[in-house]
Design a protein around this motif. Structure first.
Motif, mmCIF file in Angstrom:
data_model
loop_
_atom_site.group_PDB
_atom_site.id
_atom_site.type_symbol
_atom_site.label_atom_id
_atom_site.label_comp_id
_atom_site.label_asym_id
_atom_site.label_seq_id
_atom_site.Cartn_x
_atom_site.Cartn_y
_atom_site.Cartn_z
ATOM 1 N N UNK A 123 0.834 -1.206 0.000
ATOM 2 C CA UNK A 123 0.000 0.000 0.000
ATOM 3 C C UNK A 123 0.869 1.257 0.000
ATOM 4 N N UNK A 124 1.964 1.243 0.783
ATOM 5 C CA UNK A 124 2.860 2.397 0.828
ATOM 6 C C UNK A 124 3.518 2.616 -0.532
ATOM 7 N N UNK A 125 3.982 1.550 -1.154
ATOM 8 C CA UNK A 125 4.582 1.649 -2.488
ATOM 9 C C UNK A 125 3.563 2.184 -3.494
ATOM 10 N N UNK A 126 2.326 1.727 -3.375
ATOM 11 C CA UNK A 126 1.259 2.195 -4.264
ATOM 12 C C UNK A 126 1.014 3.677 -4.086
ATOM 13 N N UNK A 127 0.954 4.139 -2.839
ATOM 14 C CA UNK A 127 0.673 5.546 -2.568
ATOM 15 C C UNK A 127 1.836 6.445 -2.983
ATOM 16 N N UNK A 128 3.072 5.966 -2.813
ATOM 17 C CA UNK A 128 4.241 6.800 -3.089
ATOM 18 C C UNK A 128 4.637 6.797 -4.564
ATOM 19 N N UNK A 129 4.420 5.683 -5.245
ATOM 20 C CA UNK A 129 4.930 5.550 -6.616
ATOM 21 C C UNK A 129 3.806 5.419 -7.643
ATOM 22 N N UNK A 130 2.932 4.426 -7.482
ATOM 23 C CA UNK A 130 1.999 4.087 -8.556
ATOM 24 C C UNK A 130 0.835 5.070 -8.681
ATOM 25 N N UNK A 131 0.250 5.511 -7.558
ATOM 26 C CA UNK A 131 -0.849 6.483 -7.658
ATOM 27 C C UNK A 131 -0.358 7.821 -8.231
ATOM 28 N N UNK A 132 0.788 8.354 -7.746
ATOM 29 C CA UNK A 132 1.299 9.579 -8.381
ATOM 30 C C UNK A 132 1.649 9.378 -9.852
ATOM 31 N N UNK A 133 2.127 8.189 -10.201
ATOM 32 C CA UNK A 133 2.448 7.905 -11.598
ATOM 33 C C UNK A 133 1.183 7.931 -12.454
ATOM 34 N N UNK A 134 0.109 7.342 -11.949
ATOM 35 C CA UNK A 134 -1.169 7.395 -12.668
ATOM 36 C C UNK A 134 -1.649 8.839 -12.787
ATOM 37 N N UNK A 135 -1.411 9.640 -11.739
ATOM 38 C CA UNK A 135 -1.761 11.061 -11.784
ATOM 39 C C UNK A 135 -0.984 11.753 -12.888
ATOM 40 N N UNK A 136 0.321 11.514 -12.901
ATOM 41 C CA UNK A 136 1.191 12.191 -13.871
ATOM 42 C C UNK A 136 0.860 11.765 -15.296
ATOM 43 N N UNK A 137 0.462 10.516 -15.463
ATOM 44 C CA UNK A 137 0.070 10.027 -16.789
ATOM 45 C C UNK A 137 -1.367 10.406 -17.123
ATOM 46 N N UNK A 138 -2.079 10.978 -16.157
ATOM 47 C CA UNK A 138 -3.418 11.483 -16.406
ATOM 48 C C UNK A 138 -4.515 10.437 -16.416
ATOM 49 N N UNK A 139 -4.252 9.248 -15.836
ATOM 50 C CA UNK A 139 -5.249 8.174 -15.869
ATOM 51 C C UNK A 139 -6.037 8.225 -14.561
ATOM 52 N N UNK A 140 -7.019 9.127 -14.525
ATOM 53 C CA UNK A 140 -7.702 9.423 -13.272
ATOM 54 C C UNK A 140 -8.518 8.255 -12.778
ATOM 55 N N UNK A 141 -9.092 7.466 -13.657
ATOM 56 C CA UNK A 141 -9.930 6.361 -13.203
ATOM 57 C C UNK A 141 -9.116 5.337 -12.421
ATOM 58 N N UNK A 142 -7.840 5.183 -12.738
ATOM 59 C CA UNK A 142 -6.968 4.272 -11.991
ATOM 60 C C UNK A 142 -6.397 4.987 -10.762
ATOM 61 N N UNK A 143 -6.031 6.251 -10.924
ATOM 62 C CA UNK A 143 -5.449 7.018 -9.810
ATOM 63 C C UNK A 143 -6.347 7.008 -8.581
ATOM 64 N N UNK A 144 -7.646 7.323 -8.761
ATOM 65 C CA UNK A 144 -8.552 7.442 -7.618
ATOM 66 C C UNK A 144 -8.670 6.119 -6.870
ATOM 67 N N UNK A 145 -8.802 5.029 -7.623
ATOM 68 C CA UNK A 145 -8.998 3.740 -6.951
ATOM 69 C C UNK A 145 -7.728 3.289 -6.244
ATOM 70 N N UNK A 146 -6.553 3.503 -6.870
ATOM 71 C CA UNK A 146 -5.297 3.158 -6.210
ATOM 72 C C UNK A 146 -5.151 3.923 -4.895
ATOM 73 N N UNK A 147 -5.463 5.217 -4.913
ATOM 74 C CA UNK A 147 -5.340 6.023 -3.699
ATOM 75 C C UNK A 147 -6.293 5.544 -2.611
ATOM 76 N N UNK A 148 -7.541 5.306 -2.976
ATOM 77 C CA UNK A 148 -8.516 4.871 -1.974
ATOM 78 C C UNK A 148 -8.140 3.521 -1.372
ATOM 79 N N UNK A 149 -7.697 2.582 -2.217
ATOM 80 C CA UNK A 149 -7.330 1.255 -1.717
ATOM 81 C C UNK A 149 -6.093 1.322 -0.832
ATOM 82 N N UNK A 150 -5.092 2.094 -1.250
ATOM 83 C CA UNK A 150 -3.878 2.220 -0.437
ATOM 84 C C UNK A 150 -4.204 2.884 0.906
ATOM 85 N N UNK A 151 -5.019 3.939 0.872
ATOM 86 C CA UNK A 151 -5.423 4.652 2.093
ATOM 87 C C UNK A 151 -6.150 3.718 3.059
#
Length: 505
Positions: free
Chosen positions: A172-200
Motif C-alpha cells: 500500500x505504501x509503495x502504491x501511494x508513493x509511486x503508482x498512484x502519483x504515476x497514474x496522476x502524472x500520466x493522467x489516468x484518473x480512473x486508476x489514480x482514484x482507486x489506487x489512492x482509496x485502496x492504499x489509504x
C-alpha cells in the motif's frame, strides 16, 4: 477449441472478448482468445492467495487494460504477463506464437515485476534509485509497459486482503508513493482514484472507515441535492441553447481526506469540503465550455480564488477543464467541472489515449508531449551525481503537486508546488539559472524566492557577466530553490569551482 466454444463456467472470458469487440476489429480477436488459452494452460494448477485459480488475475488485469482501450499487443501481453517468470515460458516462444511486439511488452513487464520500488534502509537509496530508473526507462521506451503495470497493480490492490498485515502495508505504501502519483502524472484518473482509496484503506484504516461511514450516512441527501441542482442547471443551459450533459461527480475517500486535512486548520466542517458536492458539465466544443461557465456564474455566485482554467493552460498530462466553485442552493459550496467530450476522454484515459486502438500507427505531436516530462527527467538523471538525489528528484519534481507557469512566449512549464522564479530559470537552462539576477512575474519585479502560482508569466533577467550562482541559493531557510534538480545544478557549479582552484594550486 476456441475460447468461445468453452464450457459456460468461464463467462468472464466471453465478457472480456465482448468488451474488446467494442473497439477492435474482428480479425484481432482470435489471437487474443488464443493468448487466453495459452495463459490458462500455462498457469494450470496454480492458485492465488485468495483461493482463486491463478488465471483469474491476468484475466482481470486484461479487462482493466481493455477498459483503457489499448491495442491488441497490450491485451495479449496483459494475459501473458506472468507466464515468462512464473511458468518458465521462454520469451522466444511468446514471440513465435503471438508476435514480437507482444513478446517485448511481456519482457518489459517481467523485468518491472521484479523491481521493489520501496526498499529497506539497509538496502539503501541506491537500490531504489536504480529500480526507479529502470521503471522510467521502460516508460520512455514503451509507455504501454507501465500502463499494463498500473492495471496489474490495481488488481493486486483489489485483492490485497489475502496477504499478511506487513505485506499489505508495504504494498500500500509503495502504491501511494509511486503508482498512484504515476497514474496522476500520466493522467489516468480512473486508476489514480482507486489506487489512492485502496492504499489509504490499508495505511490508515480507522480514518478511511470514519470518512466512508460519514459519506454513507449523508449519501441519500447529497444525491437528492445534486439531482435537484443538475436539473435546474439543465434548464438554464437549455434556455441559453447550450447542448450539455450534466451529471454528479464521484466522491473519492482519499481526496476528501486530503481536503479535510488542508481545511482543518481553517476550522471548516466536514460538510464544507467542496468535493462532497460536485457537478460535471460535458459540451461539444471549447466555446461551449466558456458559454456554460457564463451560465453557471450567472446562476450562482462564484467563490473568489476558486477558479482554474486548465483549457488555456493544460496540465502536464494534457488534462483540460474549467474548474469553478460556486455558492449553490442552500448556501452550500458546489464544485463544477466543465470540459468537452474529447477533454473528458483524455481526462479518463490520460497518456493511455496515445495507445488506444485508432486503426493506424500515427502518433500526433500532442501525443508525444504527454511523456516529454519523462524524457526530460531522464536527461536530468545523467546530471545527478548521487542515487539518493535521483530518488528525491523523482519524488519532488515528478510526483509532487504541480503549478503551471508560462514563459513570456506563452510556453507552459510545470513545476512542483512552491517552486520559485529561480527554479523556473534552472528548468529553462542551467546557464540561465547561473546568470539570473532578477525576475518579473506578471510584469512586476519579484523576489527570486517567491512561490509561483498557477498561470504566472515569468520573465528571467540575466547578466552574462555574472560569474555564477550565489551560495545563498542553497540555503533551505532562504527558500530560493525548491526543486532538487535546481539545487543540484548549483552544487555542481561549486564543485567544479573547487576542482579548478585545486588544479591552479
Amino acid at each position: 477449441m476456441s475460447v468461445l466454444e468453452r464450457s459456460p463456467e468461464s463467462p468472464a472470458v466471453a465478457d472480456l472478448l465482448e468488451r474488446v469487440r467494442t473497439y477492435l476489429p474482428e480479425d484481432r480477436i482470435e489471437l487474443i482468445a488464443d493468448a487466453y488459452e495459452f495463459a490458462e494452460s500455462s498457469h494450470d494448477g496454480q492458485m492465488r492467495r485468495t483461493g482463486d485459480p491463478y488465471i483469474s488475475h491476468p484475466l482481470e488485469v486484461t479487462k482493466l487494460v481493455a477498459g483503457l482501450e489499448l491495442d491488441q499487443p497490450s491485451l495479449i501481453a496483459a494475459l501473458l504477463h506472468d507466464v515468462q517468470e512464473d511458468c518458465d515460458v521462454p520469451n522466444e516462444e511468446i514471440a513465435e506464437r503471438f508476435g514480437k511486439e507482444a513478446a517485448e511488452l511481456v519482457e518489459g513487464l517481467t523485468k518491472l515485476g521484479s523491481l521493489p520500488l520501496r526498499v529497506t534502509e539497509e538496502e539503501g537509496g541506491g537500490v531504489q534509485a536504480q529500480n526507479l530508473r529502470k521503471m522510467l526507462l521502460a516508460m520512455a521506451a514503451d509507455v504501454r509497459v507501465v500502463l499494463i503495470k498500473l492495471c496489474d497493480r490495481l488488481h493486486n490492490m483489489r485483492t490485497l486482503y489475502a496477504l499478511s498485515d506487513d505485506k499489505q502495508r508495504r504494498i500500500a505504501r509503495e502504491t501511494m508513493e509511486i503508482f498512484a502519483p504515476l497514474a496522476t502524472r500520466l493522467g489516468i484518473w480512473q486508476i489514480k482514484w482507486e489506487l489512492e482509496d485502496l492504499a489509504f484503506r490499508y495505511l490508515e484504516p480507522e480514518r478511511y472507515q470514519e470518512i466512508a461511514t460519514r459519506l454513507d450516512a449523508t449519501r441519500l441527501a447529497r444525491e437528492r441535492y445534486i439531482e435537484d441542482v443538475a436539473a435546474g442547471l439543465r434548464v438554464q443551459l437549455d434556455d441559453a441553447r447550450i447542448e450539455a450533459e450534466v451529471t454528479g461527480r464521484a466522491k473519492h475517500i482519499y481526496s476528501i481526506h486530503q481536503k479535510a486535512r488542508r481545511y482543518g486548520r481553517e476550522a471548516k466542517s466536514f460538510d464544507q469540503i467542496y468535493d462532497l458536492l460536485a457537478l460535471r458539465i460535458l459540451v461539444k466544443d471549447v466555446a461551449g465550455c466558456y458559454a456554460a461557465l457564463g451560465v453557471v456564474h450567472a446562476t450562482w455566485r462564484p467563490l473568489p480564488g476558486q477558479f482554474d482554467d486548465y483549457i488555456a493552460s493544460p496540465k502536464a498530462s494534457m488534462y483540460q477543464s474549467l474548474h469553478t466553485t460556486v455558492i449553490g442552493p442552500g448556501a452550500r459550496p458546489l464544485e463544477v467541472q466543465i470540459r468537452t467530450y474529447d477533454m473528458h476522454r483524455v481526462a479518463e484515459y490520460g497518456v493511455a489515449a496515445h495507445w488506444r486502438y485508432k486503426g493506424s500507427s500515427d502518433r500526433s505531436a500532442q501525443d508525444e508531449e504527454r511523456i516529454a516530462w519523462l524524457r526530460q527527467l531522464l536527461e536530468w538523471q545523467r546530471e545527478l551525481s548521487g542515487a539518493e538525489e535521483f530518488v528525491e528528484s523523482v519524488k519532488t519534481d515528478v510526483f509532487d503537486d504541480q503549478v503551471f507557469v508560462l514563459s513570456p512566449r506563452g510556453d507552459v512549464l510545470d513545476l512542483p508546488t512552491g517552486a520559485t522564479p529561480l527554479d523556473f530559470a534552472y528548468r529553462i537552462h542551467t546557464d540561465l539559472g547561473h546568470q539570473t539576477i532578477g525576475a518579473k512575474v506578471n510584469g512586476k519585479m519579484t523576489a527570486l524566492n517567491s512561490p509561483l502560482q498557477n498561470g504566472d508569466v515569468v520573465e528571467i533577467m540575466r547578466s552574462r557577466s555574472r560569474s555564477g550562482p550565489s551560495r545563498d541559493w542553497l540555503s533551505e531557510n532562504l527558500g530560493y530553490l525548491q526543486t532538487t534538480t535546481g539545487r543540484q545544478k548549483v552544487r555542481q557549479w561549486f564543485r567544479k569551482q573547487r576542482r579548478a582552484e585545486s588544479i591552479e594550486r
